[in-house]
Design an enzyme around this catalytic site. Structure first.
Site, short mmCIF file in Angstrom:
data_model
loop_
_atom_site.label_atom_id
_atom_site.label_comp_id
_atom_site.label_asym_id
_atom_site.label_seq_id
_atom_site.Cartn_x
_atom_site.Cartn_y
_atom_site.Cartn_z
N PHE A 18 7.14 0.19 4.97
CA PHE A 18 7.50 1.52 4.47
C PHE A 18 6.55 2.56 5.05
O PHE A 18 5.34 2.31 5.15
CB PHE A 18 7.42 1.55 2.94
CG PHE A 18 8.75 1.38 2.26
CD1 PHE A 18 9.48 2.49 1.84
CD2 PHE A 18 9.28 0.11 2.06
CE1 PHE A 18 10.70 2.34 1.22
CE2 PHE A 18 10.51 -0.04 1.44
CZ PHE A 18 11.23 1.07 1.02
N HIS A 58 4.83 -4.12 -9.53
CA HIS A 58 5.21 -3.18 -8.48
C HIS A 58 6.01 -2.01 -9.05
O HIS A 58 5.90 -0.88 -8.56
CB HIS A 58 6.03 -3.92 -7.43
CG HIS A 58 6.51 -3.06 -6.30
ND1 HIS A 58 5.69 -2.23 -5.59
CD2 HIS A 58 7.75 -2.93 -5.73
CE1 HIS A 58 6.38 -1.61 -4.64
NE2 HIS A 58 7.63 -2.01 -4.73
N GLU A 179 12.76 -9.53 -0.78
CA GLU A 179 13.18 -8.49 0.17
C GLU A 179 12.72 -8.87 1.57
O GLU A 179 11.84 -9.71 1.75
CB GLU A 179 12.60 -7.14 -0.24
CG GLU A 179 13.12 -6.66 -1.60
CD GLU A 179 12.35 -5.48 -2.18
OE1 GLU A 179 12.94 -4.70 -2.93
OE2 GLU A 179 11.12 -5.36 -1.89
#
Length: 216
Positions: A18, A58, A179
């Site tokens: 990210f 998270h 993910e």
């Protein structure tokens, strides 16, 4: 031995993260040579690099760290479903064909569901338009007894989302998530999933070496 599909992308300096997250870096603390019999490196990386499991910490300020999470969700029967070209969100109609019945026969839906959204997963560049899960889809899977969802994009929520509705849905429903899986070569079907996170006692995620094995 049953065939193994390695569904973990390579992790190296080219691995996308990210924007603003920590990229992979490796330095050598010792190298083989006169007086040194071994190579030893130091690694710095985001725990969200490559295939990874998010911890409740998270997306929940009081949630468990990944080292405190039970492992049962990360190993066992799973179903790989293709939703390639689904657009920005995986809606129920994109995966409904792979529910029990029809061409899938009488086999019940396993407790683990992995969704492939890419024809080719981006392995060297971050996808700002990454496909994600619609929270309604996550809720319907939870209603069917699913306890882990996975995806080959970098997040189950859109990259620009601040509310993170799908992460909040798994928080509310007690699901686990994987993910950044690499599903390019995996046909739709049922498999055994093994994707164990490391026992990081204070971390918000952990890399996994995720594999699939064909069921007998």
């Amino acid at each position: 031995m049953p065939k193994i599909w390695d569904i973990s992308p390579p992790v190296n300096a080219q691995s996308p993260v990210f924007p603003g997250d920590t990229v992979y870096q490796q330095t050598w603390c010792a190298t083989i040579g006169p007086g040194c019999p071994v190579n030893v490196s130091a690694i710095t990386l985001s725990p969200h690099a490559g295939a990874h499991a998010d911890a409740p910490l998270h997306y929940d300020a009081t949630g468990k760290a990944i080292g405190e999470v039970d492992l049962d969700a990360f190993i066992g029967p799973c179903r790989v479903i293709h939703a390639i070209g689904c657009g920005p969100l995986v809606q129920w109609q994109h995966i409904e064909h792979a529910m029990s019945g029809g061409a899938w026969g009488p086999a019940p839906l396993p407790q683990r569901v992995l969704v492939r959204v890419y024809e080719k997963m981006p392995q060297t560049a971050f996808d700002n338009a990454l496909p994600a899960f619609a929270p309604e889809t996550v809720a319907r899977l939870a209603d069917l007894g699913v306890k882990l969802i996975g995806i080959d994009s970098a997040s189950i929520d859109p990259a620009d989302s601040k509310a993170l509705p799908s992460h909040q849905t798994i928080r509310q429903r007690g699901l686990r998530v994987l993910e950044n899986l690499l599903l390019d070569d995996v046909p739709e079907g049922d498999y055994e999933l093994i994707a164990l996170p490391l026992k990081f006692t204070t971390a918000d995620a952990s890399p996994v070496r995720a594999i699939l094995r064909k069921l007998p």
